[in-house]
Design a protein around this motif. Structure first.
Motif, short mmCIF file in Angstrom:
data_model
loop_
_atom_site.label_atom_id
_atom_site.label_comp_id
_atom_site.label_asym_id
_atom_site.label_seq_id
_atom_site.Cartn_x
_atom_site.Cartn_y
_atom_site.Cartn_z
N MET A 1 1.25 -1.57 0.01
CA MET A 1 -0.34 -0.13 -0.19
C MET A 1 1.10 1.35 0.05
O MET A 1 0.72 2.18 -0.70
N PRO A 2 2.09 1.53 0.89
CA PRO A 2 2.53 2.77 0.89
C PRO A 2 3.90 2.88 -0.96
O PRO A 2 4.00 4.26 -0.80
N ILE A 3 3.66 1.82 -1.74
CA ILE A 3 3.97 1.77 -2.54
C ILE A 3 3.02 2.63 -3.47
O ILE A 3 3.14 3.13 -4.15
N VAL A 4 2.27 2.06 -3.59
CA VAL A 4 0.48 2.86 -4.99
C VAL A 4 0.81 3.97 -3.80
O VAL A 4 0.74 5.12 -4.90
N ARG A 5 0.46 4.81 -2.64
CA ARG A 5 0.66 5.75 -2.12
C ARG A 5 1.33 6.84 -2.65
O ARG A 5 0.98 8.17 -2.79
N ALA A 6 2.52 6.47 -2.66
CA ALA A 6 3.90 7.50 -3.36
C ALA A 6 3.66 7.74 -4.49
O ALA A 6 3.71 8.20 -5.01
N LEU A 7 4.05 6.32 -4.77
CA LEU A 7 3.66 6.46 -7.04
C LEU A 7 1.97 7.76 -7.48
O LEU A 7 1.87 8.40 -8.33
N VAL A 8 0.70 7.45 -6.44
CA VAL A 8 -0.25 8.28 -6.77
C VAL A 8 -0.62 9.57 -6.41
O VAL A 8 -1.30 10.74 -6.69
N ASP A 184 8.56 4.03 3.28
CA ASP A 184 9.54 4.87 2.95
C ASP A 184 10.00 3.98 1.41
O ASP A 184 10.63 4.79 0.50
N CYS A 185 9.69 2.92 1.52
CA CYS A 185 9.82 1.87 0.31
C CYS A 185 9.22 2.97 -1.18
O CYS A 185 9.97 2.63 -1.65
N GLY A 186 7.95 3.79 -1.04
CA GLY A 186 7.20 3.74 -2.35
C GLY A 186 8.24 4.77 -2.72
O GLY A 186 8.59 4.89 -3.69
N PHE A 187 9.22 5.81 -2.28
CA PHE A 187 9.77 6.80 -2.55
C PHE A 187 11.17 5.71 -3.21
O PHE A 187 11.03 6.59 -4.44
N TYR A 188 11.55 5.07 -3.08
CA TYR A 188 13.30 4.33 -3.41
C TYR A 188 12.23 2.95 -4.42
O TYR A 188 12.81 3.38 -5.52
N VAL A 189 10.86 2.90 -4.72
CA VAL A 189 10.68 2.73 -5.66
C VAL A 189 9.96 3.67 -6.87
O VAL A 189 10.60 3.40 -8.19
N ARG A 190 9.46 4.55 -6.65
CA ARG A 190 9.34 5.51 -7.18
C ARG A 190 10.67 6.12 -8.15
O ARG A 190 10.53 6.29 -9.17
N TRP A 191 11.50 6.20 -7.53
CA TRP A 191 13.03 6.87 -7.70
C TRP A 191 13.50 6.35 -9.15
O TRP A 191 13.58 7.14 -10.41
N PRO A 192 13.28 5.03 -9.40
CA PRO A 192 14.18 4.82 -10.88
C PRO A 192 12.72 4.49 -11.96
O PRO A 192 13.09 4.50 -12.94
#
Length: 242
Positions: A1-8, A184-192
């Protein structure tokens, strides 16, 4: 869920996510974020993968290897990568864990199935993309035990209360564990995954959530009241969404 939150979060991306049940509370919570759509099905279905990837620019593929096992992760990591190229994905991020068996010098006392299953395939993805980089960028995102696990039930780090003191007992000897924060995982997935900037530059660079903000829990330290013992659209598959 944090990944999706960070992406959108800033609405620069829209996310299509795979779920077994789009009516589940977790799926509904993600839909409520906006810029999110769901696709029902299984990652172990080529037709579903093709439908999910089609018309998307990027993929974050995170297979729940703890539940699926090494054999399933191996096959579907390969097929998801191959289908992503076929369907025109621009950037592929593979959710990874450390290849423990290799890092231990191939000492099977330290073999950890759900880690090694990912670590092998992460190396495979990066190796394959040395030849395929002109068609699709790729990176692996390496995480580790979540900090949330040290206060959660039914984990290796679940504490107990002994004589009124919160106590963690983990058989590490003089070892230490790098913990990561889910948020924090969301930020680092979005980075690349920033598709429009530096695709080629990112092809060989793979972020690890454990190195920019290492939090090492050494179980020999003591604190008051705490005792430590030594005993652009993106398609995402996140195993926890069901």
């Amino acid at each position: 869920m944090p990944i999706v939150r960070a992406l959108v979060a800033d609405k620069k991306y829209s996310v299509r996510l795979l779920t077994r049940d789009s009516t589940s509370p977790r799926a509904q919570a993600l839909l409520a974020l906006g810029n999110v759509s769901t696709l029902e099905g299984s990652f172990a279905d080529e037709d579903v993968l093709r439908e999910g990837f089609r018309s998307c620019d990027g993929v974050f593929m995170n297979i729940d290897g703890f539940n699926t096992g090494e054999k399933t992760e191996t096959y579907w990591a390969i097929r998801s990568y191959e289908i992503a190229i076929e369907e025109g994905i621009k950037f592929f991020v593979y959710g990874n864990l450390d290849y423990v068996l290799k890092k231990s010098g191939y000492d099977s006392r330290f073999r950890t199935g759900h880690y090694d299953g990912k670590g092998r395939m992460a190396e495979w993805v990066l190796f394959q993309n040395q030849k395929n980089g002109d068609r699709m960028g790729a990176a692996v995102f390496t995480s580790g035990p979540y900090m949330d696990m040290v206060i959660s039930p039914l984990t290796p780090m679940t504490p107990s209360v002994e004589d009124g003191v919160v106590t963690w007992r983990v058989p590490l000897g003089k070892g230490a564990i790098p913990h990561v924060d889910l948020e924090d995982c969301g930020f680092y997935v979005r980075w690349p995954s920033t598709i429009q900037s530096g695709r080629t530059a990112w092809t060989s660079k793979s972020p690890s959530s454990t190195w920019p903000m290492q939090i090492w829990l050494r179980h020999s330290r003591r604190s008051p009241g705490i005792r430590h013992g030594t005993s652009t659209p993106i398609w995402t598959h996140i195993g926890a969404v069901h």
